[in-house]
Write a protein that holds these residues in place. Sequence first.
Motif, mmCIF file in Angstrom:
data_model
loop_
_atom_site.group_PDB
_atom_site.id
_atom_site.type_symbol
_atom_site.label_atom_id
_atom_site.label_comp_id
_atom_site.label_asym_id
_atom_site.label_seq_id
_atom_site.Cartn_x
_atom_site.Cartn_y
_atom_site.Cartn_z
ATOM 1 N N ALA A 1 27.819 -51.314 -8.060
ATOM 2 C CA ALA A 1 26.519 -51.989 -8.186
ATOM 3 C C ALA A 1 25.532 -51.196 -9.033
ATOM 4 N N GLY A 2 25.918 -49.996 -9.469
ATOM 5 C CA GLY A 2 25.041 -49.186 -10.299
ATOM 6 C C GLY A 2 24.133 -48.249 -9.527
ATOM 7 N N TYR A 3 24.375 -48.102 -8.224
ATOM 8 C CA TYR A 3 23.537 -47.216 -7.410
ATOM 9 C C TYR A 3 24.120 -45.805 -7.415
ATOM 10 N N ASP A 4 23.306 -44.830 -7.783
ATOM 11 C CA ASP A 4 23.767 -43.439 -7.830
ATOM 12 C C ASP A 4 22.624 -42.520 -7.433
ATOM 13 N N TYR A 5 22.103 -42.726 -6.205
ATOM 14 C CA TYR A 5 20.913 -41.978 -5.802
ATOM 15 C C TYR A 5 21.194 -41.156 -4.549
ATOM 16 N N VAL A 6 20.956 -41.671 -3.371
ATOM 17 C CA VAL A 6 21.061 -40.866 -2.155
ATOM 18 C C VAL A 6 21.641 -41.685 -1.010
ATOM 19 N N LEU A 7 22.366 -41.003 -0.134
ATOM 20 C CA LEU A 7 22.721 -41.515 1.182
ATOM 21 C C LEU A 7 21.938 -40.668 2.174
ATOM 22 N N SER A 8 20.895 -41.241 2.736
ATOM 23 C CA SER A 8 19.956 -40.504 3.584
ATOM 24 C C SER A 8 20.361 -40.671 5.048
ATOM 25 N N ILE A 9 20.829 -39.588 5.648
ATOM 26 C CA ILE A 9 21.327 -39.644 7.028
ATOM 27 C C ILE A 9 20.171 -39.903 7.996
ATOM 28 N N GLU A 10 20.367 -40.910 8.842
ATOM 29 C CA GLU A 10 19.393 -41.181 9.907
ATOM 30 C C GLU A 10 20.107 -41.001 11.240
ATOM 31 N N HIS A 11 19.687 -40.000 12.003
ATOM 32 C CA HIS A 11 20.351 -39.706 13.275
ATOM 33 C C HIS A 11 19.633 -40.429 14.406
ATOM 34 N N MET B 1 25.815 -39.154 -6.709
ATOM 35 C CA MET B 1 25.168 -39.532 -5.464
ATOM 36 C C MET B 1 24.962 -38.286 -4.608
ATOM 37 N N GLN B 2 23.830 -38.224 -3.925
ATOM 38 C CA GLN B 2 23.485 -37.052 -3.133
ATOM 39 C C GLN B 2 23.449 -37.398 -1.642
ATOM 40 N N ILE B 3 23.644 -36.394 -0.812
ATOM 41 C CA ILE B 3 23.474 -36.538 0.635
ATOM 42 C C ILE B 3 22.068 -36.091 0.988
ATOM 43 N N GLY B 4 21.372 -36.932 1.756
ATOM 44 C CA GLY B 4 20.005 -36.623 2.151
ATOM 45 C C GLY B 4 19.824 -36.737 3.650
ATOM 46 N N LEU B 5 18.583 -36.542 4.076
ATOM 47 C CA LEU B 5 18.241 -36.601 5.497
ATOM 48 C C LEU B 5 16.901 -37.285 5.675
ATOM 49 N N PHE B 6 16.850 -38.225 6.612
ATOM 50 C CA PHE B 6 15.596 -38.824 7.047
ATOM 51 C C PHE B 6 15.024 -37.907 8.119
ATOM 52 N N THR B 7 13.848 -37.337 7.878
ATOM 53 C CA THR B 7 13.391 -36.165 8.631
ATOM 54 C C THR B 7 12.834 -36.400 10.036
#
Length: 321
Positions: free
Chosen positions: A278-288, A1-7
């Motif tokens: 649940a089988g999810y292994d994609y991104v946690l996209s930070i929304e500030h 799983m990766q850490i992401g950002l909502f831009t």
Amino acid sequence: MQIGLFTPVFNSVDFDGLLREVAKYPAIRMLEIGTGGWPGASHINMAEMLSSRERLREYRARLQDAGLSISAFSCHGNPVHPRREIAERDATLLRDTVRLAEAFEVPVVVTFSGCPGGGPQDATPNWITAAWPPEYAEASRWQWEERLIPYWRDAVTDAQQHGVRVALEAHPGFCVYNTETLLRLRGATGNGLGINLDPSHLWWQGMDIPSVISALGEAIFHVHAKDVALAPSKIARNGVLDTKSYAEMAERSWLFRTVGWGHGELEWKAIVSALRLAGYDYVLSIEHEDALASIHEGLSSATAMLSRVVLTEPPVEAWWT
């Protein structure tokens, strides 16, 4: 799983400025980029990208050089708005964003389900939250059968033809706002439609996020990392439905907060673990969207917390299996 950002948090700067800002947070490896609608389009010119393969290649190369990739394109809007010009504008934005995602080989487009009026003569979206008086039940039936399902059946089919999945962000104010409504629409339109899971929108409605994750399973296409702080004394007096503006923050029943400032590390670990189950292994996209913290405070805090709880390596077969 990766850490992401909502831009959209950096909408005040262009793409070059975005890359400079994101470089301050090495934990962020993926970007969720707005293409229009409520997220805006400060960091990509969609028409230019769709018309010029050279510009598209340059854009991708810039991201790669920065060690970044795109998790999703987001175009939150209301494509079933009762005013035709708004509905058509947002539906066109979604279609174009799907084609942009195809060109970039990005698997997911994020948006809202939208909300029609309560009948064919309405000019204002009408979010139905009760089955009584009887007019509400009839309005809800009309919204789903005459507007929501027909539109999304066609939109999901179009996206699938371009190899793209649609992740609806369940949000109060729109027809898809919880687990049940997401699964209802998915059941009517197909498996190309799923959820952009934002815990902050569900916590204040009283939901348990691991339970939601378990129920949604493979319907989870994308995840936002955003928290919410509940005010028990305000909820005890007024409940959780709150239309007060953020100018009255001290009086609200809840406030959006950065990760860790509404729910603790153990709760976020439970979310990450439930996602893996649940089988999810994609991104946690930070929304500030934290009105009590600066951008730097919010992103620093969120990346620090998520770096401790995100499981980045695939699980291995255990010795007891």
